[in-house]
Design an enzyme around this catalytic site. Structure first.
Site, PDB file in Angstrom:
ATOM      1  N   TYR A  85       0.827  -1.220   0.000  1.00  0.00           N
ATOM      2  CA  TYR A  85       0.000   0.000   0.000  1.00  0.00           C
ATOM      3  C   TYR A  85       0.854   1.259   0.000  1.00  0.00           C
ATOM      4  CZ  TYR A  85      -3.856   3.112   1.347  1.00  0.00           C
ATOM      5  OH  TYR A  85      -4.806   4.110   1.389  1.00  0.00           O
ATOM      6  N   SER A 168       0.967  -8.106   1.099  1.00  0.00           N
ATOM      7  CA  SER A 168       0.095  -7.051   1.625  1.00  0.00           C
ATOM      8  C   SER A 168      -0.814  -6.572   0.490  1.00  0.00           C
ATOM      9  CB  SER A 168       0.943  -5.932   2.227  1.00  0.00           C
ATOM     10  OG  SER A 168       0.125  -5.046   2.958  1.00  0.00           O
ATOM     11  N   GLN A 169      -0.799  -5.300   0.163  1.00  0.00           N
ATOM     12  CA  GLN A 169      -1.602  -4.897  -1.001  1.00  0.00           C
ATOM     13  C   GLN A 169      -1.173  -5.682  -2.238  1.00  0.00           C
ATOM     14  OE1 GLN A 169      -2.781  -0.635  -2.399  1.00  0.00           O
ATOM     15  NE2 GLN A 169      -0.851  -1.171  -3.397  1.00  0.00           N
ATOM     16  N   ASP A 254      -0.668 -11.056  12.469  1.00  0.00           N
ATOM     17  CA  ASP A 254      -0.623  -9.928  11.530  1.00  0.00           C
ATOM     18  C   ASP A 254      -1.504  -8.798  12.055  1.00  0.00           C
ATOM     19  OD1 ASP A 254      -0.686  -8.150   9.380  1.00  0.00           O
ATOM     20  OD2 ASP A 254      -0.691  -9.752   7.882  1.00  0.00           O
ATOM     21  N   HIS A 284       2.924  -8.927  10.021  1.00  0.00           N
ATOM     22  CA  HIS A 284       2.646  -8.607   8.619  1.00  0.00           C
ATOM     23  C   HIS A 284       3.763  -9.079   7.682  1.00  0.00           C
ATOM     24  CE1 HIS A 284       0.178  -6.799   5.644  1.00  0.00           C
ATOM     25  NE2 HIS A 284       1.033  -5.844   5.307  1.00  0.00           N
TER      26      HIS A 284
END
Lengths: 310, 304
Positions: A85, A168-169, A254, A284
């Protein structure tokens, strides 16, 4: 957490496929206009680096990094790397050193792709979130999917050996790309974001998901519209379309992308050849230090020489 | 400053501070209702640094009467400015004043100058007087200066948390009582860069590959930013977040830096888990700031 906790509340809209077919139809009318510009500063003896550019939906010009091994076969497998992100899309030299052509995409709003669209960080997640037709991730998703077209436009890329990865993203985008682009032959998604949006904002109160809580605190009357929009963008809604081999890694501690949403996503993935790697004691990072070798083996098996070709 | 800095080290930084002092901060604060909560109010802050250059930061003030401890997040090595670091419980803002600053070139402070990542680390690196990080360090100092003017602040509990810039800021400015630093840019950079292909240090390798004749100039510039040279001025209690054992910036590699720090230092070698490393840092800051119930301000998935 118990895996049984993973019960997504988001429902796939009835017109989900029609919505995205319409978006893809709009995108297909836009010429890709791919361009590679050699970058001598970043090029080394073993890896050639290019700044890449292409046009996406709404005629937004998207930037990327394109790396290729200096020594390569006439047809070389390729990996598309998708960014986190707030990550600045990296130059994917390491993938090139592993024998792949690598494209690292900077979707609209990212550094180098923000001249025409720049909602900012924070803000991307909630930009036009009450309207699926103009929500930030509509174009953002298409930008990543068209990265596959950039790879396909290159004569040195083996079109039968294209993989996609990110965390993640980038993990969420890996899911949507694998779902929407049948050319993807293998996918590895880490700590997938953009999956189970409305569950995530209840399960955790950290940014970036907290952007939605901020938005709803200020505009509580818009909750239904928000829920309606994100259902079209939820990775869980895309997951049943995935048919390529895929691995997913999550961290059970996470604090950004709740593991409950990772489990829920994995259960919905349509591929027969799928494997989940849950890492206890990890946040994460989703076990990255250990999992990198798993990813390398996975892509080597499916994409490098010796992989079945069609 | 002591011996590990190059000739002119003190004069270089004294001139930087004098240059900064010529410009008033001229702060503007604007409440941001979207990011304000019942437990904290967020402000967008604009302020001037050397150049002159207008910067931007996010200042969060807890609800209540204070005084409050503070965490200052100086500029990171990325284009994006976060309110608090990704993954931090928003409730951190209920107990600490937080202030995150975008240096020149970062988002919200990217006009007229927009930084590139990668690219920033070597921008002007062959000329120490005009090296981009001279301005960025000044920006960071200006940010801490602004934070310490806040009436809600408990000046005995000011943590500066970030990368190399955090340590340099604590060395050059008054006001930091604690530092959490994860060196990535300026610890023995000239020596370590050839040993890695990973960014950001790979930027130096890229640069020298294209401009080999500038190697000596680069080395000279980096010497002004060498963390070991700043360490004798760091009196704040410090937590150094080192890489995992065997990695480029592990505890052993940071040994000379630790030895040179004037204040008390603790080294935490990465356990290659953002959960374990993050939890360690959160608990360390809370214990240093007298926050007993750290559990209540941890992310949900970190609570036990």
């Amino acid at each position: 957490m118990a895996r049984d906790d993973a019960m997504p509340t988001a429902k796939k809209p009835d017109d989900f496929d029609a919505f995205w077919e319409d978006v893809l139809g709009q995108a297909s009318a836009i010429p890709l206009e791919p361009e590679l510009v050699p970058d001598p500063l970043r090029t080394s003896d073993d890896v050639e680096v290019f700044q890449a550019f292409y046009t996406s939906i709404d005629r937004v010009r998207v930037a990327a990094w394109y790396c290729r091994p200096a020594k390569r076969a006439e047809r070389t497998p390729a990996i598309m790397f998708l960014p986190g992100y707030q990550m600045d899309p990296p130059i994917p030299k390491e993938w090139a050193r592993k024998g792949y052509i690598a494209l690292s995409v900077a979707p609209r709003g990212k550094l180098r792709s923000m001249r025409q669209f720049n909602p900012g960080y924070p803000n991307l997640l909630t930009h036009n979130i009450v309207d699926r037709h103009t929500y930030a991730y509509r174009g953002f998703y298409v930008d990543t999917w068209r990265g596959i077209d950039v790879l396909l436009s290159r004569p040195e890329v083996d079109p039968a050996r294209i993989g996609v990865t990110g965390s993640s993203q980038g993990g969420g985008l890996t899911i949507t790309t694998a779902a929407m682009r049948s050319e993807v032959r293998a996918a590895s998604a880490g700590a997938p974001y953009l999956c189970g949006y409305m569950d995530a904002v209840e399960l955790t109160h950290t940014y970036p998901y907290e952007e939605i809580n901020d938005y709803l605190r200020l505009h509580p009357e818009r909750r239904r519209d928000v829920e309606s929009t994100v259902a079209y963008f939820d990775g869980i809604s895309f997951a049943d379309r995935i048919t390529c081999p895929i691995i997913v890694n999550i961290g059970l501690q996470d604090n950004v992308c709740p593991p409950e949403t990772g489990y829920a996503l994995f259960d919905r993935i349509g591929a027969r050849d799928k494997q989940l790697y849950p890492y206890d004691g990890h946040g994460h990072d989703a076990g990255r230090a250990r999992h990198t070798a798993v990813v390398d083996r996975f892509f080597a098996q499916h994409l490098l020489d010796g992989a079945a070709r069609t | 400053m002591t011996g590990t800095g190059p000739a002119g080290f003190e004069a270089y930084w004294r001139a930087t501070l004098e240059g900064l002092a010529r410009y008033p901060a001229a702060p503007e604060m604007e409440k941001l209702p979207l990011r304000s909560t019942p437990f904290a109010t967020l402000y967008g802050v604009r302020l001037t640094s050397v150049g002159p250059y207008r910067l931007f930061g996010y200042l969060s003030i807890p609800t209540g009467t204070g005084p409050f401890p503070a965490i200052y997040y100086p500029p990171k090595y990325q284009s994006v400015l976060e309110i608090i670091p990704q993954g931090t419980a928003n409730l951190q803002r209920s107990r600490y004043i937080t202030f995150s600053l975008a240096a020149r070139g970062q988002r919200n402070a990217d006009t007229p100058y927009a930084a590139m990542f990668p690219g920033l680390l070597t921008e002007g690196i062959d000329d120490a007087p005009s090296y981009i990080f001279r301005g960025i360090v000044a920006d960071s100092l200006r940010g801490l200066e602004l934070l310490t003017t806040r009436p809600e602040l408990d000046r005995a509990r000011v943590v500066v948390s970030g990368n190399d810039i955090a340590l340099i800021t604590a060395a050059l400015a008054e006001g930091a009582t604690h530092v959490v630093a994860a060196p990535a840019l300026f610890h023995a950079a000239a020596e370590l860069a050839p040993k890695t292909t990973a960014y950001p240090l790979e930027e130096i390798n890229d640069y020298l590959r294209l401009h080999p004749a500038r190697a000596e100039a680069v080395r000279r510039t980096l010497a002004y930013y060498e963390l070991r040279a700043f360490a004798p001025r760091v009196t704040a209690t410090t937590l150094l977040m080192a890489g995992a054992p065997g990695t480029l910036l592990d505890g052993r590699a940071l040994g000379p830096l630790v030895s040179a720090l004037k204040g008390t230092a603790t080294v935490h070698e990465s356990e290659q888990s953002l959960y374990k490393d993050g939890l360690y840092a959160e608990r360390w800051m809370a214990s240093q700031c007298g926050i007993a119930d750290v559990q209540s301000i941890l992310p949900e998935h970190w609570r036990k």
